[in-house]
Enzyme design. Structure first.
Site: not given
Length: 298
Positions: A82, A163, A172
């Site tokens: 995925h 962020g 990630g």
């Protein structure tokens, strides 16, 4: 009626069930929050959770879950069928009762900012929460996946909403959004040829000229030695589940491949399956008031 918001976080672990349980445990036994469902897929190497709760308490629960995700998942070691951009991959918020989409957008921003600040993770807002038109489609946001984001994030057009402006090597990136309910629906094909699944997915999905509210991709199920067309129906009222199913059956015929099954991932609105019953049974007089359980709950 109490304010209720649904959240369907997806995280990048579907093989180590001990880790999955550690993460899901953060959602159990919390006041104002109820864990409804979770499932893991080893081929996708991904887990999908469905949780519902009061807005503020749900926010707290998701942030606590994120902390456990980032402690236990290392994206440098992750592989699966995925697409994914991070350990905590997507976090959509869905209005359920007495809550507006605008409130869900506000929740997405609060949770996104918290994840960026606390865990040093680049955060991208998507769907209704997107601040840029180009970020509404999750597939566009996630394009390039974890490995490609190290370069992608350097493009000014892909500066995170919250962020740091560099990829967190272990965690990630993450997509946080607000959206309407969707149906995650996969159709299994009687072949191990991934090219056939890819070609059918391309025809069925909207971006390839197919059904307007369908996103689709081909996936290999290694444990069963078959392939599937994995789909998200982002508006089941306008693109019904049975239409997607029938279109895949039709396209599979050109390759001499049978459809051997299907699966629903996570929870789905009852109406989406009732549409299928009406279609396949050709019911002429159906009303939702004829559902026994619905009448009992009234």
């Amino acid at each position: 009626m109490a304010k209720l918001v649904e959240c369907i976080p997806n995280f990048s672990e579907g093989r180590n069930l001990e880790v999955v349980e550690k993460i899901v445990d953060t959602l159990r036994g919390r006041e104002g929050v109820k864990l409804l469902d979770y499932s893991s897929d080893a081929d996708h190497n991904r887990s999908v959770v469905t949780v519902i709760g009061e807005p503020e308490k749900l926010q707290e629960a998701i942030i606590d879950m994120a902390e456990k995700v980032y402690k236990n998942i290392d994206m440098t070691k992750h592989e699966g069928g995925h697409p994914r951009m991070g350990a905590l991959d997507v976090v959509p918020f869905v209005p359920i009762s007495d809550v507006t989409m605008e409130e869900c957008i506000e929740i997405a921003n609060k949770v996104g900012k918290a994840i960026g600040d606390r865990f040093n993770i680049p955060v991208y807002l998507y769907e209704k929460a997107a601040k840029k038109k180009t970020r509404e489609n999750l597939a566009k946001v996630r394009k390039g996946q974890y490995e490609g984001f190290f370069e992608k994030i350097k493009d000014p057009d892909w500066k995170p909403d919250y962020g740091p402006e560099e990829v967190n090597v272990k965690g990630g990136c993450v997509a946080v959004g607000a959206r309407v309910p969707l149906v995650a629906f996969n159709v299994n094909l009687g072949t191990d040829n991934i090219e056939i699944a890819d070609k059918i997915a391309k025809i069925v999905r909207h971006i390839g000229g197919g059904l307007r509210f369908v996103k689709a991709m081909g996936v290999k199920l290694e444990d069963r030695n078959i392939v599937q067309v994995s789909m998200n129906l982002v508006n089941y009222e306008k693109t019904a589940v049975y239409r997607a199913f029938e279109m895949i059956k039709m396209e599979a015929k050109r390759y001499g491949v049978p459809v051997i099954g299907s699966e629903v991932i996570g929870l789905v609105p009852m109406a989406s399956l009732i549409q299928c019953a009406e279609y396949y049974l050709q019911i002429e007089n159906f009303s939702m008031d004829q559902i026994l359980e619905k009448r009992i709950m009234e």
